[in-house]
Design a protein around this motif. Structure first.
Motif, PDB file in Angstrom:
ATOM      1  N   GLY A   1      -2.980 -28.391  -7.550  1.00 25.53           N
ATOM      2  CA  GLY A   1      -3.659 -29.060  -8.577  1.00 25.53           C
ATOM      3  C   GLY A   1      -5.116 -29.429  -8.554  1.00 25.53           C
ATOM      4  N   GLY A   2      -5.566 -29.785  -7.325  1.00 26.83           N
ATOM      5  CA  GLY A   2      -6.856 -29.914  -6.772  1.00 26.83           C
ATOM      6  C   GLY A   2      -7.283 -29.320  -5.783  1.00 26.83           C
TER       7      GLY A   2
ATOM      8  N   SER B   1     -20.561 -30.996 -14.199  1.00 24.08           N
ATOM      9  CA  SER B   1     -21.423 -30.198 -13.484  1.00 24.08           C
ATOM     10  C   SER B   1     -21.726 -30.100 -12.220  1.00 24.08           C
ATOM     11  CB  SER B   1     -22.933 -30.189 -14.431  1.00 24.08           C
ATOM     12  OG  SER B   1     -23.428 -31.540 -13.966  1.00 24.08           O
ATOM     13  N   ALA B   2     -21.677 -31.193 -11.454  1.00 22.87           N
ATOM     14  CA  ALA B   2     -21.743 -31.514 -10.018  1.00 22.87           C
ATOM     15  C   ALA B   2     -20.610 -31.248  -9.594  1.00 22.87           C
ATOM     16  CB  ALA B   2     -22.180 -33.088  -9.871  1.00 22.87           C
ATOM     17  N   ALA B   3     -19.357 -31.325  -9.993  1.00 19.84           N
ATOM     18  CA  ALA B   3     -18.131 -31.030  -9.424  1.00 19.84           C
ATOM     19  C   ALA B   3     -18.101 -29.391  -9.462  1.00 19.84           C
ATOM     20  CB  ALA B   3     -16.836 -31.465 -10.338  1.00 19.84           C
TER      21      ALA B   3
ATOM     22  N   PRO C   1     -10.170 -28.054 -14.221  1.00 17.21           N
ATOM     23  CA  PRO C   1      -9.939 -28.666 -15.412  1.00 17.21           C
ATOM     24  C   PRO C   1     -11.252 -28.617 -16.328  1.00 17.21           C
ATOM     25  CG  PRO C   1      -8.489 -29.671 -13.680  1.00 17.21           C
ATOM     26  CD  PRO C   1      -9.656 -29.064 -13.037  1.00 17.21           C
ATOM     27  N   ASP C   2     -10.972 -28.691 -17.451  1.00 15.31           N
ATOM     28  CA  ASP C   2     -12.236 -28.929 -18.245  1.00 15.31           C
ATOM     29  C   ASP C   2     -12.683 -30.150 -18.610  1.00 15.31           C
ATOM     30  OD1 ASP C   2     -12.711 -26.033 -18.527  1.00 15.31           O
ATOM     31  OD2 ASP C   2     -11.328 -25.733 -20.281  1.00 15.31           O
TER      32      ASP C   2
ATOM     33  N   ALA D   1     -10.412 -34.089  -8.440  1.00 13.97           N
ATOM     34  CA  ALA D   1     -10.807 -32.851  -8.309  1.00 13.97           C
ATOM     35  C   ALA D   1     -10.370 -32.379  -6.943  1.00 13.97           C
ATOM     36  CB  ALA D   1     -12.452 -32.504  -8.552  1.00 13.97           C
ATOM     37  N   GLY D   2     -10.311 -33.223  -5.848  1.00 11.61           N
ATOM     38  CA  GLY D   2      -9.960 -32.898  -4.595  1.00 11.61           C
ATOM     39  C   GLY D   2      -9.857 -33.984  -3.414  1.00 11.61           C
TER      40      GLY D   2
END
Length: 165
Positions: free
Chosen positions: A143-144, A85-87, A96-97, A103-104
Motif C-alpha cells: 500500500g505504501g 504534489s511534493a509526494a 492514492p489521490d 505514503a511510505g
C-alpha cells in the motif's frame, strides 16, 4: 481557530512496549532484507505545515518547514509531511489521490546487497534502485512505498527525490 472536530490526519497510533525483552528476544529482529531500523515515515497530507505543527505539539517537537516537506525529528527517526504534489515528485510510480495517507516508510539497511537479494528472492522488482537506495512500490509494499537506504543517508526521501529529478 480551534475546532473540536477530529481531522482525518489527526488519527495517530502510539505504541510502546514496556517489555522489549519479551517482544523482541535476541535474534528476532534480524531479517533477510537486512533492514535494521525505521528511519522515516512519509505522510501525505493536504496542508503539510498545519499538520506538521499539530504533530509537533503532540510529540513536543518543532516542525522544520524546509523545501517541499515538513520534518519532525524524533529520538529515533523522523516524520516527513508532504502535500500531494511534493509526494508525487518524491515517489516513483502511482499513489492514492486523496490525502491523508501513509505514503511510505524508509528503512535503514545494514547490507544493501542482502536487501537486493531478499527482494529478488521474493520476486519484488524495485521501482528505483542504485547502490544506496532501493524503492519498492505500493503493490509490493502493501500500500505504501518502502525505501531501503544506506545508513550514511540521513534524508532518504530527499535523496530519492534528487535522483528522480
Amino acid at each position: 481557530m480551534a475546532s473540536d472536530a477530529v481531522r482525518a490526519d489527526d488519527r495517530v497510533w502510539c505504541v510502546t512496549t514496556h517489555t522489549p525483552h519479551l517482544s523482541w528476544p535476541p535474534g528476532s529482529t534480524i531479517h533477510a532484507n537486512a533492514a535494521d531500523g525505521l528511519s522515516d515515515l512519509l505522510i501525505c497530507v493536504a496542508d503539510r505545515r498545519a499538520v506538521a505543527d499539530r504533530y509537533g505539539r503532540y510529540v513536543d517537537r518543532t516542525a522544520d518547514h524546509d523545501g517541499i516537506v515538513s520534518v519532525i525529528a524524533l529520538d529515533r527517526g523522523r516524520l516527513i509531511f508532504a502535500e500531494p504534489s511534493a509526494a508525487a515528485a518524491i515517489l516513483p510510480g502511482s499513489m492514492p489521490d486523496v490525502p491523508p495517507f501513509m505514503a511510505g516508510q524508509a528503512l535503514r539497511s545494514s547490507d544493501m546487497m542482502a536487501t537486493r537479494a531478499a527482494l529478488a528472492a521474493s520476486g519484488v522488482a524495485p521501482l528505483y534502485a542504485d547502490a544506496e537506495l532501493i524503492c519498492v512500490g505500493p503493490h509490493d509494499a502493501l500500500g505504501g512505498h518502502m525505501l531501503f537506504h544506506e545508513p550514511e543517508i540521513s534524508s532518504p526521501w530527499t535523496a530519492l527525490a534528487a535522483r528522480l529529478a
